[in-house]
Scaffold this motif. Structure first.
Motif, short mmCIF file in Angstrom:
data_model
loop_
_atom_site.label_atom_id
_atom_site.label_comp_id
_atom_site.label_asym_id
_atom_site.label_seq_id
_atom_site.Cartn_x
_atom_site.Cartn_y
_atom_site.Cartn_z
N THR A 154 -0.34 -0.90 -9.29
CA THR A 154 0.87 -0.08 -9.16
C THR A 154 1.70 -0.17 -10.44
O THR A 154 2.19 0.85 -10.95
N VAL A 193 -3.18 -4.83 -5.72
CA VAL A 193 -2.41 -3.62 -5.41
C VAL A 193 -1.14 -3.57 -6.25
O VAL A 193 -0.81 -2.53 -6.86
N TYR A 218 1.96 1.68 -3.50
CA TYR A 218 0.85 2.16 -4.34
C TYR A 218 0.61 3.65 -4.16
O TYR A 218 0.46 4.39 -5.13
N VAL A 219 0.60 4.11 -2.91
CA VAL A 219 0.38 5.53 -2.63
C VAL A 219 1.48 6.38 -3.25
O VAL A 219 1.22 7.42 -3.87
N PHE A 220 2.73 5.93 -3.09
CA PHE A 220 3.87 6.66 -3.64
C PHE A 220 3.75 6.79 -5.16
O PHE A 220 3.90 7.88 -5.72
N PHE A 244 0.82 -1.21 0.00
CA PHE A 244 0.00 0.00 0.00
C PHE A 244 0.86 1.26 0.00
O PHE A 244 0.50 2.26 -0.63
N ARG A 245 1.99 1.23 0.71
CA ARG A 245 2.89 2.38 0.69
C ARG A 245 3.44 2.60 -0.72
O ARG A 245 3.57 3.73 -1.19
N SER A 296 1.02 6.36 -7.04
CA SER A 296 -0.21 7.04 -7.45
C SER A 296 -0.06 8.56 -7.40
O SER A 296 -0.68 9.27 -8.20
N ILE A 297 0.75 9.06 -6.46
CA ILE A 297 1.00 10.51 -6.41
C ILE A 297 1.65 10.97 -7.71
O ILE A 297 1.24 11.96 -8.32
N PHE A 308 -9.22 3.52 -6.17
CA PHE A 308 -9.11 2.94 -4.84
C PHE A 308 -10.25 1.96 -4.58
O PHE A 308 -10.08 0.99 -3.85
N SER A 325 -9.22 9.16 -8.77
CA SER A 325 -8.32 8.57 -7.77
C SER A 325 -9.11 7.74 -6.76
O SER A 325 -8.67 6.66 -6.35
#
Length: 297
Positions: free
Chosen positions: A219, A215, A90-92, A87-88, A94-95, A186, A182
């Motif tokens: 990514t 995920v 993916y967030v990185f 998840f970390r 996705s930004i 999710f 976004s």
């Protein structure tokens, strides 16, 4: 690489007497690590931990791109410390994904204003513009004759006004649509995990394993779209849409094969309904997201 700790005998926060194995205070949770040292030690510690994280970071990206399904397999086996958590990661990514889309590709997310198109048509072909406006007027008059219910007419006019407002405020509409997309992605991730859960229910895996697959897959797709978008910026005549779909499906096939350990033919057969269900779901969710964006404009 283990962190070198300068341990206290007692916790400076709550006074708990530490044992040798205590890296954190069992009483208050504060880290058992003395930071009251010369600056050079803090600088050395910072670069040491940064280098360690960078190694983990680049290792994770290398396996994500070059070995489909490998990170998911390692996560499911419990071998997680050497890689960035899913998840970390993916967030990185996705930004960077939504930043890239906002900067270079967001103009494709909103269609042009219909009135503006008619004005351009009037400048080039007045007769064609007149025919378009006449057809539009006739369609509106027929709608008025058909809809005898006043509330229905008012509702249609309200929706029409919202849509026109959405088209006119292009920049604001793009930003709103990107924000909603976004959220859509999710929502799509756990749904795709559920598709995999149903497709491989005979293996009796926990849903979390399928979710981690989703995920990692999304990514990778985000990274692929970032690369494709930047490629089109550099080579404006090059259309990457077909390549994105083709590479994504190939990656999905090899990832499914690696994680679920089924024969190539069986994996290929399962890929068809999985891919079709995913694409249909993506289309429906995007239309719903667009509709919500218009209604909230």
């Amino acid at each position: 690489m283990a962190k070198k700790r300068r341990k206290f005998v007692q916790c400076p926060n709550c006074g708990y007497t530490f044992e040798e194995v205590n890296n954190y205070c069992p009483n208050c949770g504060q880290e058992n690590h003395d930071l009251n040292v010369p600056v050079k030690h803090l600088v050395e510690e910072f670069f040491e931990s940064t280098l360690h994280y960078d190694t983990k970071f680049w290792r994770t990206f290398k396996y994500l791109i070059t070995r489909p399904g490998y990170l998911t397999e390692k996560f499911n086996m419990g071998q997680r410390v050497a890689y960035v958590p899913p998840f970390r990661l993916y967030v990185f990514v996705s930004i960077f994904f939504f930043t890239t889309i906002a900067l270079f590709a967001s103009e494709n997310l909103v269609v042009n204003d219909g009135e503006g198109a008619i004005e351009k048509l009037e400048a080039t072909d007045p007769d064609a513009a007149a025919r378009v406006m006449q057809a539009d007027s006739l369609a509106r008059s027929r709608a008025g004759l058909t809809l005898s219910d006043t509330s229905s007419v008012m509702l249609n006019e309200d929706l029409d006004n919202k849509f026109r407002n959405f088209l006119k405020n292009e920049e604001q509409s793009r930003q709103k649509l990107l924000k909603n997309i976004s959220f859509m992605m999710f929502v799509l991730m756990p749904f795709f995990g559920f598709i995999l859960y149903l497709s491989y229910r005979s293996q009796r895996r926990n849903y979390v394993e399928h979710l981690m697959f989703s995920v990692h897959f999304h990514t990778f797709v985000f990274l692929l779209i970032i690369f494709a978008t930047l490629t089109e910026v550099v080579f404006s005549s090059f259309d990457t849409n077909g390549w994105v779909i083709l590479i994504s499906m190939a990656y999905l096939f090899f990832a499914l094969r690696y994680v679920y350990k089924e024969p190539y033919l069986r994996t290929a057969v399962k890929l068809i309904p999985i891919g079709l269900t995913y694409m249909i779901s993506l289309g429906i969710l995007f239309l719903a997201t667009l509709g919500i964006s218009v209604l909230l404009s």
